[in-house]
Design a protein around this motif. Structure first.
Motif, PDB file in Angstrom:
ATOM      1  N   CYS A 178       0.790  -1.323  -0.005  1.00 23.89           N
ATOM      2  CA  CYS A 178      -0.088   0.062   0.089  1.00 23.89           C
ATOM      3  C   CYS A 178       1.086   1.189   0.057  1.00 23.89           C
ATOM      4  N   LYS A 191      -7.760  -1.105   8.123  1.00 24.77           N
ATOM      5  CA  LYS A 191      -8.789  -0.218   7.579  1.00 24.77           C
ATOM      6  C   LYS A 191     -10.184  -0.707   7.872  1.00 24.77           C
ATOM      7  N   CYS A 244      -7.227   5.198   1.366  1.00 27.16           N
ATOM      8  CA  CYS A 244      -7.481   4.222   0.335  1.00 27.16           C
ATOM      9  C   CYS A 244      -8.159   4.760  -0.925  1.00 27.16           C
ATOM     10  N   THR A 245      -7.616   4.389  -2.027  1.00 26.44           N
ATOM     11  CA  THR A 245      -7.845   4.840  -3.179  1.00 26.44           C
ATOM     12  C   THR A 245      -8.629   3.634  -3.901  1.00 26.44           C
ATOM     13  N   CYS A 284      -7.174   0.866  -4.822  1.00 23.92           N
ATOM     14  CA  CYS A 284      -6.328   0.525  -6.123  1.00 23.92           C
ATOM     15  C   CYS A 284      -6.286  -0.888  -6.161  1.00 23.92           C
ATOM     16  N   GLY A 285      -6.690  -1.722  -5.030  1.00 25.20           N
ATOM     17  CA  GLY A 285      -6.522  -3.103  -5.312  1.00 25.20           C
ATOM     18  C   GLY A 285      -4.882  -3.836  -5.132  1.00 25.20           C
ATOM     19  N   CYS A 294      -3.035  -4.204  -2.629  1.00 26.74           N
ATOM     20  CA  CYS A 294      -3.026  -4.969  -1.572  1.00 26.74           C
ATOM     21  C   CYS A 294      -3.412  -6.237  -1.785  1.00 26.74           C
TER      22      CYS A 294
HETATM   23  S1  SF4 Z   1      -6.640  -0.643  -2.089  1.00 22.20           S
HETATM   24 FE1  SF4 Z   1      -5.173  -1.345  -0.636  1.00 22.20          FE
HETATM   25  S2  SF4 Z   1      -3.356  -0.689  -1.526  1.00 22.20           S
HETATM   26 FE2  SF4 Z   1      -4.796   0.425  -2.507  1.00 22.20          FE
HETATM   27  S3  SF4 Z   1      -4.853   2.294  -1.410  1.00 22.20           S
HETATM   28 FE3  SF4 Z   1      -6.644   0.777  -0.392  1.00 22.20          FE
HETATM   29  S4  SF4 Z   1      -5.397  -0.057   1.317  1.00 22.20           S
HETATM   30 FE4  SF4 Z   1      -3.803   0.558   0.015  1.00 22.20          FE
END
Ligand code: SF4
Ligand code: SF4
Length: 470
Positions: A69, A85, A129-130, A132-133, A135
Motif C-alpha cells: 500500500c 482499515k 484508500c484509493t 487501487c487493489g 494490496c
Molecule cells: S486498495 Fe489497498 S493498496 Fe490500495 S490504497 Fe487501499 S489499502 Fe492501500
C-alpha cells in the motif's frame, strides 16, 4: 515486496502500537449517534454476503498487504495497513454475523463498534484508500481489501459519516447529473463551441448509433481537448456514433462515496441512453473508476446482462488499430506509461495501451512495478476530492514521481483524466517539471489520413514534437 527504505512490517507488533486515527471527520445530517450506528449496522448486514465473510475469516496477519500500500509505504504508519482499515467492520462481523458471534457477544470478547469509532475510521476508509487493489494482489489469501473498503463506505454513507467534499460532489452529481457542473446544457454548449472551433463534426442525440461516446466531467470541464480527440478518432474509424445528453457522464461519485442509489441512478442514465440509440458499444472515456462502475458493476445495476459491449477508450483504440480502421503515424520517442489502477490491475486492460504505444512507434520505458502491480497515483477512489487528505496524497505521489523520473522517458502518458489531474496537482505541489499527457489525445494528434504511406511519418519533425510534448 518491501517498501522504499522501510523494514518489513511486523503486523502483530503494529497492532499493539496502532493509534486510532485522530483527524477531522465530517458528519451529514442531524441524527443521533444511535440512529447513525443503526443505519451503519443495517447496511453492513445487508451488504455482508458469504464472500465478504470468507474474506474476514481468512486473514493470517502476514502483513504483506501493508507493504503493497502506497499510503503505508510512504508514511511507515501502521494505521495505514490495509486490513486494519477494516477493523471496525471485522469487529461488527465477528459480533453480529460470524460463526462464533454468540460467544463474542455473550463474553464481550469483541466490544460493540461505537459511532465514535466509525467517525475515527472515516479517515482510513476515505482519505487513505484509493481502492487501487494493490494490496489485494499481494495478499496470499486473495482477500479483496479494496472491495471490502467499498462495502465499508456503504455503511459510513448510510451513517452520514462521509468526508464533506466527497459527499458534496456526489450529491451534486445526483442533483445535476455531473459532479463538476457539466449539465446537459453545459455539455451541449461546449460541444457546439468545440465543433466550431476545431471544425469537426460532433454528433449529439442521434436517434441511432453503433457507438455511444461518454465523457468524464474532468474532461468536459478541465481537458476539453479530450472531447475533440474522441470525436476525431470516432470520425476517423467510420463508426456511426453519437453523444447523448440523456447519458454522457461516465464518472460515478455515488459509487465512490458509498451511496448505492446514486451509483445506480448514474449508471442507469448511461444504460438507458445506450438502449435508446441501440448502441452496440458504450465507449468509456479516459476515466478509471468509470470502467469499474459500468464494466464490472453495470449489469448488477440493470439486473441483467448489459445489451452492449463496454470498452475503455484504450481498448477501443487498440481494437481499431489492430483492425486497420485507425491508422496512426510513428512518433519515435521514449515514453513512460502510468497504468490507471481501475483499468490495468482491476480492469484487466493492461496490454491495450501498450499495443497503442507500440503502434505509435514509441519506445516504452516501463516504471518499476509497471502493469498489474503499478503504484496508484494516490488520487483515485475520490481521495483527490478530499482536501484534508492532500498531505497524505502528496506523500504517496512521491513514489510515483520518483518511478517516472527513473525511466528517463521523454514523454509521459496515461489513460485516466483523474490520474492526469492528480499528476498535474502533484507536479504543481512539488515544482516537478514533468507533465502527464493523454494517450487518447496523442493518438488523435497522430492520425493518418486514408491512403497515407505509413512510413516515413508524414508530419514534420516540429509538428510531431509539439504533438508529443506531453
Ligand atoms: S486498495 Fe489497498 S493498496 Fe490500495 S490504497 Fe487501499 S489499502 Fe492501500
Ligand atoms: S496480506 Fe492478506 S492475509 Fe496478510 S495481513 Fe493482509 S489481509 Fe491479512
Amino acid at each position: 515486496m518491501s517498501g522504499p527504505g522501510l523494514p518489513p512490517l511486523d503486523l502483530g507488533q503494529a497492532r499493539l502500537s496502532v493509534q486510532e486515527p485522530q483527524v477531522r471527520y465530517d458528519k451529514q445530517g442531524e441524527r443521533s449517534d444511535a440512529e447513525r450506528l443503526a443505519a451503519a449496522n443495517a447496511t453492513f448486514a445487508r451488504d455482508f454476503g458469504r464472500t465478504a465473510a470468507l474474506y474476514m475469516e481468512s486473514c493470517i496477519h502476514c502483513g504483506n498487504c501493508a507493504e503493497a500500500c502506497h499510503f503505508y509505504l510512504s508514511t511507515g504508519d501502521p494505521k495505514y495497513t490495509p486490513i486494519w482499515k477494516l477493523e471496525p467492520f471485522k469487529r461488527a462481523y465477528q459480533r453480529e454475523a460470524g460463526p462464533f458471534a454468540w460467544a463474542y457477544r455473550t463474553l464481550n470478547l469483541k466490544p460493540a463498534v461505537t459511532v465514535a469509532q466509525l467517525e475515527q475510521w472515516q479517515e482510513l476508509v476515505y482519505d487513505s484508500c484509493t481502492m487501487c487493489g494493490r494490496c489485494t494482489m499481494a495478499c496470499p489469501m486473495g482477500i479483496d481489501i479494496a472491495g471490502l473498503v467499498g462495502l465499508a463506505r456503504h455503511a459510513l454513507f448510510a451513517a452520514g459519516l462521509v468526508p464533506h467534499e466527497l459527499w458534496a460532489v456526489a450529491e451534486r452529481a445526483s442533483r445535476e447529473g455531473s459532479p463538476l457542473g457539466a449539465t446537459p446544457k453545459v455539455l451541449k454548449d461546449r460541444l457546439e463551441w468545440l465543433a466550431d472551433d476545431h471544425e469537426i463534426e460532433i454528433r449529439v442525440d442521434a436517434p441511432e448509433a453503433d457507438v455511444l461516446a461518454t465523457f468524464s466531467s474532468i474532461e468536459i470541464m478541465k481537458y476539453p481537448e479530450s472531447l475533440v480527440a474522441t470525436a476525431r478518432i470516432l470520425n476517423h474509424t467510420g463508426h456511426s456514433w453519437s453523444v447523448s445528453t440523456r447519458g454522457y457522464e461516465a464518472t460515478n461519485f455515488g459509487m465512490m462515496s458509498g451511496n448505492v442509489a446514486w451509483q445506480r441512478a448514474s449508471t442507469m442514465k448511461l444504460i438507458d441512453a445506450a438502449i435508446a440509440c441501440k448502441a452496440k458499444i458504450v465507449l468509456l472515456p479516459e476515466c478509471g473508476h468509470a470502467y469499474t462502475a459500468l464494466r464490472w458493476q453495470g449489469a448488477a445495476m440493470l439486473g441483467r446482462p448489459l445489451p452492449f459491449r463496454v470498452l475503455h477508450i484504450s481498448e477501443f483504440l487498440a481494437e481499431n488499430i489492430a483492425s486497420g480502421r485507425l491508422r496512426v503515424g510513428k512518433i519515435g520517442r521514449t515514453a513512460a506509461f502510468h497504468d490507471p489502477c481501475q483499468i490495468s490491475r482491476r480492469g484487466g486492460a493492461t496490454r491495450a495501451p501498450r499495443f497503442v504505444l507500440e503502434a505509435l512507434g514509441l519506445e516504452l520505458r516501463e516504471t518499476a512495478d509497471a502493469g498489474d502491480l503499478a503504484f496508484c497515483c494516490g488520487g483515485g477512489g475520490g481521495v483527490i476530492a478530499n482536501r484534508r487528505a492532500d498531505a497524505l496524497r502528496y506523500k504517496a505521489f512521491e513514489i510515483k514521481m520518483h518511478q517516472i523520473d527513473a525511466t528517463g522517458a521523454e514523454i509521459r502518458l496515461t489513460s485516466c483524466a483523474n490520474c492526469r489531474q492528480t499528476f498535474d496537482d502533484g507536479a504543481a505541489h512539488f515544482h516537478w517539471d514533468k507533465e502527464m499527457g493523454s494517450l487518447l489525445e496523442l493518438v488523435a494528434d497522430n492520425l493518418l489520413e486514408p491512403g497515407t504511406d505509413l512510413s516515413p511519418c508524414p508530419r514534420g519533425e516540429e509538428e510531431l514534437t509539439a504533438a508529443a510534448s506531453y
